[in-house]
Design a protein around this motif. Structure first.
Motif, PDB file in Angstrom:
ATOM      1  N   ALA A   1       0.852  -1.207   0.000  1.00  0.00           N
ATOM      2  CA  ALA A   1       0.000   0.000   0.000  1.00  0.00           C
ATOM      3  C   ALA A   1       0.883   1.250   0.000  1.00  0.00           C
ATOM      4  CB  ALA A   1      -0.917  -0.011   1.217  1.00  0.00           C
ATOM      5  N   PRO A   2       0.486   2.288  -0.741  1.00  0.00           N
ATOM      6  CA  PRO A   2       1.344   3.467  -0.877  1.00  0.00           C
ATOM      7  C   PRO A   2       1.264   4.431   0.303  1.00  0.00           C
ATOM      8  CG  PRO A   2      -0.624   3.711  -2.229  1.00  0.00           C
ATOM      9  CD  PRO A   2      -0.685   2.341  -1.625  1.00  0.00           C
ATOM     10  N   SER A   3       0.298   4.259   1.208  1.00  0.00           N
ATOM     11  CA  SER A   3       0.170   5.210   2.309  1.00  0.00           C
ATOM     12  C   SER A   3      -0.350   4.489   3.551  1.00  0.00           C
ATOM     13  CB  SER A   3      -0.805   6.335   1.940  1.00  0.00           C
ATOM     14  OG  SER A   3      -2.123   5.818   1.832  1.00  0.00           O
ATOM     15  N   MET A   4      -0.118   5.078   4.724  1.00  0.00           N
ATOM     16  CA  MET A   4      -0.650   4.507   5.965  1.00  0.00           C
ATOM     17  C   MET A   4      -2.177   4.537   5.953  1.00  0.00           C
ATOM     18  SD  MET A   4       1.486   3.052   7.878  1.00  0.00           S
ATOM     19  CE  MET A   4       0.303   2.749   9.176  1.00  0.00           C
ATOM     20  N   PHE A   5      -2.755   5.551   5.304  1.00  0.00           N
ATOM     21  CA  PHE A   5      -4.211   5.594   5.190  1.00  0.00           C
ATOM     22  C   PHE A   5      -4.728   4.339   4.500  1.00  0.00           C
ATOM     23  CE2 PHE A   5      -8.179   6.664   3.094  1.00  0.00           C
ATOM     24  CZ  PHE A   5      -8.890   7.273   4.121  1.00  0.00           C
ATOM     25  N   ARG A   6      -4.034   3.923   3.444  1.00  0.00           N
ATOM     26  CA  ARG A   6      -4.465   2.724   2.714  1.00  0.00           C
ATOM     27  C   ARG A   6      -4.224   1.461   3.537  1.00  0.00           C
ATOM     28  NH1 ARG A   6      -4.604   4.404  -2.963  1.00  0.00           N
ATOM     29  NH2 ARG A   6      -4.197   2.333  -3.775  1.00  0.00           N
ATOM     30  N   VAL A   7      -3.175   1.467   4.362  1.00  0.00           N
ATOM     31  CA  VAL A   7      -2.946   0.334   5.264  1.00  0.00           C
ATOM     32  C   VAL A   7      -4.110   0.230   6.257  1.00  0.00           C
ATOM     33  CG1 VAL A   7      -1.489  -0.554   7.137  1.00  0.00           C
ATOM     34  CG2 VAL A   7      -0.433   0.358   5.046  1.00  0.00           C
TER      35      VAL A   7
END
Lengths: 252, 252
Positions: A88-94
């Motif tokens: 995932a490219p961002s912690m938000f997506r994680v």
């Protein structure tokens, strides 16, 4: 019961979880509730960036274990191009990935648990950083929705949250040094353990300093000498400080 | 929400209540939740013994106000030989009288409130002493059943109890002097107020020293200078004590 807390400080991330699970007070076990991943990444060859991820869980153990198992499986077996927490490219997506897992598992297991009169309530804290990005911490609710902690209140708690919150409110800011953050987290845990028998040692601690990847992990037993000294000295100082306080005149 | 606590110390009884009620966060008022009676008795002429009684209430205001109103009315109008809290021979019977009122009011009002989707949940703390008897404190539940605090844990709480419990667990025993008990109660309230907006000043305090009848009552506003000094100095001492604690080595 459970008590887990995550601190997102300028100097780094701190995760602390108790390890007591119970199916009634006559059925108590030790289960780790803190899961960490440290993934080197492959940004040089166009792959995902390095990442340091952590997860803490509260509530129904069957629900949260399934979420962890599915997540691990997905990391290992995902086809090229399918996004996982490892890519995932961002912690938000994680956080979104864990929220989606929560929804999936609740949808599949919730109705049967409810029919059996068993709660499927669960919550999770997701913490981590990707590449050179900042540390972030998220609280994921049972419906899979989530919130992110901001600098104003740089911590999140799940489980038995109230006993340990007063000390955090009093001493913690985003500027608190990492070593003091660990102390504050342990005192918050210590106060909770003293008030709620269903929260208990050993404790799992994970720390990741800002600017570096990977976790320092430590398991703290109830008889850990430094933890015991911290707890005893804090009690002594509270009592000494208490004795030094002014008296309130009892009439107006 | 509400936070009330009662301390039963060797040196006397301490009652402390917040005064915030809310019907939603947009509808907040000040209502006293601490009621005291100081009845001289008439033991010389064969009447009841002198008594010092206190009541604190949490939960549905309509339920608890009715209990208080019925109790007051009964004291004023009871026929000779009908037992009221003014004539009951023991604190156990006083607690039983409040428990019976709770059952009565719940039975009469509960079903209609439930039909309207409104909670009738309520709880009360009863405190006091009769004649030369010891101070006693009781926690009365919604079903009218009750428990009494013993020397092992010489305090009772109702309402938002968790935030303020850690400090009590750490500093309070039955031997704690009365003036320190007042400080501990105020710090417990202060920690709760900081964490739960729906608990708020002014606070009502009532103290009755062992061996004497009657209450010293005091209302404490949020800007009370001694309360403010207590709160600020406590925060300062917590931070100073915190800084002096040992550091936990992060690796085993």
């Amino acid at each position: 019961m459970t008590y887990c807390l995550a601190l997102n400080l300028d100097q780094g991330l701190i995760l602390l979880a108790d390890s007591r699970t119970n199916a009634g007070v006559d059925d108590i076990s030790v289960f780790g509730k803190l899961f960490t991943w440290s993934l080197p990444g492959a940004a040089d060859s166009g792959g995902p960036e390095a990442r340091t991820l952590g997860l803490m869980t509260a509530g129904s153990l069957s629900i949260t274990q399934e979420i962890v198992a599915l997540t691990e499986e997905e990391i290992d077996t995902a086809a090229d191009g399918v996004e996982t927490i490892a890519t995932a490219p961002s912690m938000f997506r994680v956080a979104e990935a864990f929220g989606a897992k929560m929804r999936d598992v609740q949808n599949r297991r919730g109705p049967q648990l409810a029919a059996a009169g068993v709660s499927s309530a669960a919550s999770m804290i997701v913490a981590g950083k990707i590449g050179a990005g900042p540390g972030e911490i998220f609280l994921i609710y049972q419906a899979g929705n989530f919130i992110e902690a901001t600098r104003d209140t740089p911590f999140l708690q799940i489980g038995e949250t109230k006993y340990g919150k007063v000390i955090l409110d009093r001493v913690l800011t985003a500027e608190t040094p990492l070593s003091d953050g660990v102390k504050a987290a342990l005192l918050s845990m210590d106060g909770t353990v003293r008030s709620n028998l269903s929260v208990g040692a050993p404790f799992d601690l994970a720390v990741s300093a800002t600017g570096a990847h990977g976790w320092l992990r430590r398991r703290i037993e109830a008889d850990d000498p430094v933890y015991k000294q911290l707890s005893d000295q804090w009690s002594d100082q509270l009592r000494a400080g208490f004795m030094a306080l002014p008296e309130l005149p009892l009439t107006d």
